[in-house]
Design an enzyme around this catalytic site. Structure first.
Site, PDB file in Angstrom:
ATOM      1  CG  ASP A 192      25.057  -0.743  25.914  1.00 29.34           C
ATOM      2  OD1 ASP A 192      25.771  -0.844  25.004  1.00 29.34           O
ATOM      3  OD2 ASP A 192      23.831  -1.036  25.731  1.00 29.34           O
ATOM      4  CG  HIS A 367      22.824  -2.485  22.641  1.00 29.76           C
ATOM      5  ND1 HIS A 367      23.393  -2.598  23.427  1.00 29.76           N
ATOM      6  CD2 HIS A 367      22.676  -3.345  21.433  1.00 29.76           C
ATOM      7  CE1 HIS A 367      23.881  -3.862  23.367  1.00 29.76           C
ATOM      8  NE2 HIS A 367      23.568  -4.323  22.243  1.00 29.76           N
TER       9      HIS A 367
HETATM   10 ZN    ZN Z   1      26.617  -7.047  24.915  1.00 34.96          ZN
HETATM   11 ZN    ZN Z   2      23.465  -7.956  25.263  1.00 32.11          ZN
END
Ligand code: ZN
Ligand code: ZN
Length: 553
Positions: A192, A367
């Site tokens: 990510d 994140h």
């Molecule tokens: Zn996402």
């Molecule tokens: Zn997500």
């Protein structure tokens, strides 16, 4: 193919959202996630974008399953548009699957869907692929990363994650699992990139607890908090803080209520009995005894908070002494709508708090920032590293982080949507391009139409609804098939002359427009809407709700 695996992102590389990735080997394909993309523009109507899945349809008989990492729209939102063409089993964690079920149900697709619940630690075998599920922390509950055993080697797909050492639900990020895969030997890591440009570590979700404590302690009037309706951990913090400060909680927004209901049912959210009141009871309580949790943190025009900000919500008004907390980030493209809404709130003399960089924060990201991303690489020690989830700039930044760590054993590949990455035990190369693209769906998402429908229910019950369905070729602006005219709640039947006349009017309206205008859905929609409105009100003396649906072909 021997010991190779081809990995193709059909979305999500070089763009934010629309995450969907195919892993192909030995006549089998597994698909990871199936998300949508919210167009980066003001919310004009109800447009969403889903990935073109021609690549999967061309290989239909090989596709074994769709495996979901978590329940955010950018990971599950395209399912209703893909499953009708590709009805393969879907795997996901309990919360993810509950959101999927609701979504499919709204589209009348639930009955045919094959949904399989999985949990961290589970392994499933799909053709030549063995998939292990790993618990990760993120801004939605029940998030998973995947360890996929392929004929070429072990591949890790992180899904969305951050490393939160003190998660609200005490479901920990499984560092040990990643480390043990690293020991076993990871061929490739797909990770990510959303926050690759942020230095340091993303704060724990608990960082907002201190801020909420301060806000609730000093608030004189109502506290209105708006967050994403899927942010169950955030909701838990709000509920707990409200309880501590003797405030009742009212939930505004259909999606908010539904998510809270699901989360409570699954034990992911703990709401003390008697704490929640119904929206219409808000006015029965002193302003300093109520906390309202409302949808609308992105300034969506139909949302509870946006309506309250202009005195259009029947249960909630905002006035001096009230505190409004926007507990989310501003999604790019929504800044203008949010800032307009904030202006309305300030005009009503409310105090407005938002993610302006002050600490403790009213919002933290879900994140991983740079240091956590490096930890992921160190744990897994992959031979090849492929940054995913982000614009090209973010992928590039993530690649640079990888180079800094020195733990990538072979190389970093920055790929874009459509690139076919071929991996074997020794090599990884981009070998070609798969057909990819975007399909724009306008009003095709029933849940979003439903919002409009609810707002205009009176309107509809009196005058009905008209849905012109128009298929336009984005490149040429040509109408690909004659428009469909759907009439509901009106005394119009299929073979009425009016139907054909309306259809012709739609064609004429589009053909009179420039090619440039035809490429702008908002303009075309408005033109079609106006033309039909004029014509129908003249012919039938009614004013139905007209919702043009434009599909890109
Ligand atoms: Zn996402
Ligand atoms: Zn997500």
């Amino acid at each position: 193919m021997g010991k190779t695996v081809d990995v193709v992102a059909l979305g999500g590389l070089g763009e934010f959202g629309m995450h969907i990735m195919a892993f192909c080997s030995e006549d089998a394909i597994i698909v990871v996630d199936c998300g949508l993309l919210f167009p980066e523009q003001e919310l004009l109507g109800v447009d969403i974008v889903v990935p073109d899945v021609t690549f999967l349809l061309d290989n239909r008989e090989k596709v074994k399953a769709i495996v979901l990492t978590h329940g955010h729209e950018d990971h599950i939102g395209a399912l209703p548009f893909v499953l009708p063409y590709l009805n393969v089993p879907v795997y996901g964690s309990p919360f993810t699957l509950e959101l999927v079920k609701r979504k499919l149900d709204e589209h009348g697709l639930l009955e045919d869907a094959i949904l399989n619940e999985i949990h961290p630690g589970d392994t499933i075998q799909l053709g030549p692929f063995g998939v292990d599920f790993i618990a990760v922390t993120h801004s939605i509950v029940d998030s998973l990363a995947l360890a996929i055993r392929t004929p070429a080697g072990l591949i890790i797909h992180t899904g969305d994650f951050k490393i939160d050492p003190s998660p609200i639900d005490e479901k920990h990020f499984d560092l040990h699992a990643f480390a043990s895969y690293g020991e076993e030997g990871v061929l490739a890591l797909f990770s990510d990139s959303t926050n690759a440009e942020r230095a340091g570590y993303t704060p724990t979700e608990r960082a907002v607890e201190d801020r909420f404590e301060t806000i609730f302690r000093s608030a004189k009037g109502r506290v209105v908090v708006s967050c994403f309706s899927s942010a169950i951990h955030r909701m838990q913090i709000i509920v707990d803080t409200a309880k501590r400060h003797g405030r009742l909680v009212a939930l505004l927004g259909r999606r908010m209520l539904s998510n809270v209901d699901i989360a409570q049912r699954l034990g992911a959210l703990n709401v003390p009995a008697g704490l929640v009141i119904r929206p219409k009871e808000i006015k029965n309580h002193a302003r300093n005894k109520v906390c309202v949790v409302a949808s609308g943190c992105q300034g969506e025009p139909m949302s509870a908070l946006a309506r309250a900000s202009v005195d259009q919500h029947k249960d909630v008004t905002i006035e001096g002494g009230d505190t409004v907390v926007l507990s989310s980030r501003m999604i790019p493209g929504n800044e203008r709508a949010i800032s307009r809404m904030m202006d309305h709130l300030y005009r009503r003399h409310a105090e407005v708090l938002y993610a302006d960089g002050s600490t403790p924060p009213v919002h933290v990201s879900g994140h991983a920032s740079a240091e956590e991303l490096k930890i992921m690489m160190m744990l897994t020690k992959p031979r090849f590293f492929i940054p995913i989830h982000g614009s090209y700039r973010h992928l590039h930044s993530h690649a640079k982080l990888a180079e800094q760590t020195g733990v990538i054993r072979d190389k970093v590949i920055v790929a874009e949507t459509g690139d076919i990455i071929r991996l074997d035990p020794e090599q990884a190369e981009i070998v070609g391009k798969a057909p990819v693209g975007r399909v724009l769906i306008d009003g095709g998402s029933l849940e979003e139409v439903a919002d409009v429908v609810i707002r205009d229910r009176r309107h509809i019950s009196e005058d009905g609804i008209v849905l012109p369905v128009i298929a336009i070729n984005k490149q040429t602006g040509a109408i690909e098939i004659p428009p469909e005219m759907v009439f509901r709640g009106m005394t119009v039947t299929e073979d009425d002359e009016l139907v054909e006349q309306c259809r012709q009017l739609v064609i004429d309206t589009i053909e009179e427009s420039t090619v440039e205008e035809r490429g702008d859905w908002a303009v075309i929609k408005e033109k079609v809407r106006r033309a039909l409105k004029r014509y129908i009100s003249k012919q039938l003396s009614t004013r139905p709700l007209i919702l043009p649906v434009i599909m890109e072909i």
